[in-house]
Scaffold this motif. Structure first.
Motif, PDB file in Angstrom:
ATOM      1  N   ASN A   2       0.509  -1.320   0.062  1.00 39.21           N
ATOM      2  CA  ASN A   2      -0.383  -0.052   0.424  1.00 39.21           C
ATOM      3  C   ASN A   2       0.845   0.697  -0.183  1.00 39.21           C
ATOM      4  O   ASN A   2       0.158   2.343   0.603  1.00 39.21           O
ATOM      5  N   LYS A   3       1.955   1.535  -0.665  1.00 41.07           N
ATOM      6  CA  LYS A   3       2.963   3.025  -1.185  1.00 41.07           C
ATOM      7  C   LYS A   3       1.681   3.289  -1.988  1.00 41.07           C
ATOM      8  O   LYS A   3       1.029   2.101  -3.454  1.00 41.07           O
ATOM      9  N   SER A   4       2.182   4.496  -1.804  1.00 42.44           N
ATOM     10  CA  SER A   4       1.344   5.628  -3.277  1.00 42.44           C
ATOM     11  C   SER A   4       2.721   5.541  -4.038  1.00 42.44           C
ATOM     12  O   SER A   4       3.579   5.847  -3.903  1.00 42.44           O
ATOM     13  N   LEU A   5       2.253   5.416  -5.554  1.00 42.99           N
ATOM     14  CA  LEU A   5       3.593   6.188  -6.701  1.00 42.99           C
ATOM     15  C   LEU A   5       4.122   6.670  -6.431  1.00 42.99           C
ATOM     16  O   LEU A   5       5.593   6.669  -6.780  1.00 42.99           O
ATOM     17  N   ALA A   6       4.160   8.047  -5.817  1.00 37.71           N
ATOM     18  CA  ALA A   6       5.283   8.904  -5.986  1.00 37.71           C
ATOM     19  C   ALA A   6       5.887   8.641  -4.669  1.00 37.71           C
ATOM     20  O   ALA A   6       7.006   8.354  -4.949  1.00 37.71           O
ATOM     21  N   ASP A   7       5.463   7.801  -3.480  1.00 38.68           N
ATOM     22  CA  ASP A   7       6.689   6.928  -2.868  1.00 38.68           C
ATOM     23  C   ASP A   7       7.590   5.806  -3.417  1.00 38.68           C
ATOM     24  O   ASP A   7       8.880   5.789  -3.158  1.00 38.68           O
ATOM     25  N   LEU A   8       6.607   5.385  -4.595  1.00 35.64           N
ATOM     26  CA  LEU A   8       7.603   4.450  -4.887  1.00 35.64           C
ATOM     27  C   LEU A   8       8.819   4.472  -5.926  1.00 35.64           C
ATOM     28  O   LEU A   8       9.395   4.035  -5.867  1.00 35.64           O
ATOM     29  N   LEU A   9       8.337   6.006  -6.476  1.00 32.61           N
ATOM     30  CA  LEU A   9       9.081   6.382  -7.416  1.00 32.61           C
ATOM     31  C   LEU A   9      10.025   7.520  -6.548  1.00 32.61           C
ATOM     32  O   LEU A   9      11.063   6.962  -7.662  1.00 32.61           O
ATOM     33  N   SER A  10       9.068   8.261  -5.927  1.00 37.19           N
ATOM     34  CA  SER A  10      11.250   8.339  -4.812  1.00 37.19           C
ATOM     35  C   SER A  10      12.035   7.221  -4.437  1.00 37.19           C
ATOM     36  O   SER A  10      13.236   7.959  -4.645  1.00 37.19           O
ATOM     37  N   SER A  11      11.732   6.599  -4.036  1.00 37.49           N
ATOM     38  CA  SER A  11      12.648   5.297  -3.869  1.00 37.49           C
ATOM     39  C   SER A  11      12.829   4.782  -4.808  1.00 37.49           C
ATOM     40  O   SER A  11      14.373   4.364  -4.199  1.00 37.49           O
ATOM     41  N   PHE A  12      12.868   5.123  -5.451  1.00 36.67           N
ATOM     42  CA  PHE A  12      13.053   3.991  -6.767  1.00 36.67           C
ATOM     43  C   PHE A  12      14.477   4.914  -6.904  1.00 36.67           C
ATOM     44  O   PHE A  12      15.663   4.897  -7.507  1.00 36.67           O
ATOM     45  N   PHE A  13      13.985   6.468  -7.276  1.00 40.64           N
ATOM     46  CA  PHE A  13      15.307   7.854  -8.360  1.00 40.64           C
ATOM     47  C   PHE A  13      16.082   7.784  -6.645  1.00 40.64           C
ATOM     48  O   PHE A  13      17.399   8.209  -7.003  1.00 40.64           O
ATOM     49  N   LEU A  14      15.457   7.757  -5.421  1.00 40.74           N
ATOM     50  CA  LEU A  14      16.978   7.708  -4.578  1.00 40.74           C
ATOM     51  C   LEU A  14      17.591   6.573  -4.168  1.00 40.74           C
ATOM     52  O   LEU A  14      18.720   6.905  -3.975  1.00 40.74           O
ATOM     53  N   ASN A  15      17.336   5.570  -4.580  1.00 43.46           N
ATOM     54  CA  ASN A  15      18.312   4.012  -4.369  1.00 43.46           C
ATOM     55  C   ASN A  15      19.110   4.267  -5.223  1.00 43.46           C
ATOM     56  O   ASN A  15      19.559   4.434  -6.492  1.00 43.46           O
ATOM     57  N   ASN A  16      21.077   4.256  -4.761  1.00 43.92           N
ATOM     58  CA  ASN A  16      21.993   4.608  -5.530  1.00 43.92           C
ATOM     59  C   ASN A  16      22.669   2.874  -5.405  1.00 43.92           C
ATOM     60  O   ASN A  16      23.358   2.629  -5.887  1.00 43.92           O
ATOM     61  N   ASP A  17      22.090   1.750  -5.694  1.00 43.97           N
ATOM     62  CA  ASP A  17      22.010   0.159  -5.371  1.00 43.97           C
ATOM     63  C   ASP A  17      22.700   0.018  -7.410  1.00 43.97           C
ATOM     64  O   ASP A  17      23.581  -0.281  -7.143  1.00 43.97           O
ATOM     65  N   GLY A  18      21.623   0.925  -8.393  1.00 47.28           N
ATOM     66  CA  GLY A  18      22.348   0.497  -8.930  1.00 47.28           C
ATOM     67  C   GLY A  18      23.488   1.078  -9.624  1.00 47.28           C
ATOM     68  O   GLY A  18      23.756   0.858 -11.399  1.00 47.28           O
ATOM     69  N   ALA A  19      23.839   2.077  -9.663  1.00 47.47           N
ATOM     70  CA  ALA A  19      25.198   2.850  -9.933  1.00 47.47           C
ATOM     71  C   ALA A  19      26.333   1.620  -9.624  1.00 47.47           C
ATOM     72  O   ALA A  19      27.246   1.674 -10.270  1.00 47.47           O
ATOM     73  N   THR A  20      26.030   1.067  -8.248  1.00 47.16           N
ATOM     74  CA  THR A  20      27.110   0.155  -8.696  1.00 47.16           C
ATOM     75  C   THR A  20      27.296  -0.229  -9.319  1.00 47.16           C
ATOM     76  O   THR A  20      28.296  -0.435 -10.437  1.00 47.16           O
ATOM     77  N   ALA A  21      26.206  -1.449  -9.644  1.00 46.86           N
ATOM     78  CA  ALA A  21      26.287  -2.321 -10.853  1.00 46.86           C
ATOM     79  C   ALA A  21      26.678  -1.596 -12.704  1.00 46.86           C
ATOM     80  O   ALA A  21      27.430  -1.720 -13.416  1.00 46.86           O
ATOM     81  N   LEU A  22      26.155  -0.576 -12.654  1.00 46.89           N
ATOM     82  CA  LEU A  22      26.174   0.057 -14.202  1.00 46.89           C
ATOM     83  C   LEU A  22      27.697   0.700 -13.621  1.00 46.89           C
ATOM     84  O   LEU A  22      28.404   0.772 -14.847  1.00 46.89           O
ATOM     85  N   GLU A  23      28.566   0.745 -12.974  1.00 42.09           N
ATOM     86  CA  GLU A  23      29.737   1.833 -12.809  1.00 42.09           C
ATOM     87  C   GLU A  23      30.704   0.104 -12.700  1.00 42.09           C
ATOM     88  O   GLU A  23      31.677   0.059 -13.639  1.00 42.09           O
ATOM     89  N   TYR A  24      30.333  -1.185 -12.877  1.00 42.17           N
ATOM     90  CA  TYR A  24      31.328  -1.670 -12.569  1.00 42.17           C
ATOM     91  C   TYR A  24      31.043  -2.524 -13.993  1.00 42.17           C
ATOM     92  O   TYR A  24      31.711  -2.920 -14.927  1.00 42.17           O
ATOM     93  N   GLY A  25      30.106  -1.976 -14.949  1.00 42.52           N
ATOM     94  CA  GLY A  25      29.471  -2.896 -16.445  1.00 42.52           C
ATOM     95  C   GLY A  25      30.019  -1.301 -17.105  1.00 42.52           C
ATOM     96  O   GLY A  25      31.042  -2.739 -17.892  1.00 42.52           O
ATOM     97  N   LEU A  26      30.358  -0.624 -16.735  1.00 40.85           N
ATOM     98  CA  LEU A  26      31.082   0.611 -17.288  1.00 40.85           C
ATOM     99  C   LEU A  26      32.885   0.276 -17.280  1.00 40.85           C
ATOM    100  O   LEU A  26      33.747   0.204 -18.178  1.00 40.85           O
ATOM    101  N   ILE A  27      33.260  -0.890 -15.955  1.00 35.23           N
ATOM    102  CA  ILE A  27      35.100  -0.506 -16.387  1.00 35.23           C
ATOM    103  C   ILE A  27      35.196  -2.350 -16.829  1.00 35.23           C
ATOM    104  O   ILE A  27      35.771  -2.169 -17.253  1.00 35.23           O
ATOM    105  N   ILE A  28      34.112  -2.896 -16.363  1.00 33.41           N
ATOM    106  CA  ILE A  28      33.994  -4.116 -17.586  1.00 33.41           C
ATOM    107  C   ILE A  28      33.707  -3.816 -19.182  1.00 33.41           C
ATOM    108  O   ILE A  28      35.177  -4.304 -19.738  1.00 33.41           O
ATOM    109  N   GLY A  29      33.103  -3.110 -19.721  1.00 32.00           N
ATOM    110  CA  GLY A  29      33.547  -2.571 -20.774  1.00 32.00           C
ATOM    111  C   GLY A  29      34.797  -1.379 -21.256  1.00 32.00           C
ATOM    112  O   GLY A  29      35.022  -2.688 -22.429  1.00 32.00           O
TER     113      GLY A  29
END
Length: 75
Positions: free
Chosen positions: A14-41
């Motif tokens: 029962n989270k609102s769409l605004a809460d889900l979007l804000s938690s998605f954009f404030l989450n930094n977990d994907g940034a680490t995976a992206l950095e590792y992907g760029l390094i491997i590339g």
């Protein structure tokens, strides 16, 4: 509204769409995976370039070796 959506290991209900979007954009977990992907590339590009150059040089060495062996064999 969005019951049944997972967030990490806790079950979000029962989270609102605004809460889900804000938690998605404030989450930094994907940034680490992206950095590792760029390094491997980048490492892949360097390896491909190096191996291509070495391949050309090895072809020249083996061509020279083949010529030398044919010269010795025909003597």
């Amino acid at each position: 509204m969005f019951s049944g959506i997972f967030k990490g290991k806790s079950f979000v209900k029962n989270k609102s769409l605004a809460d889900l979007l804000s938690s998605f954009f404030l989450n930094n977990d994907g940034a680490t995976a992206l950095e590792y992907g760029l390094i491997i590339g980048f490492i892949s590009l360097v390896l491909i370039g190096s191996l291509t150059t070495m391949g050309v040089q090895l072809t020249a060495v083996f061509t020279s070796l083949t010529s030398s062996l044919q010269t010795i064999a025909s003597s």
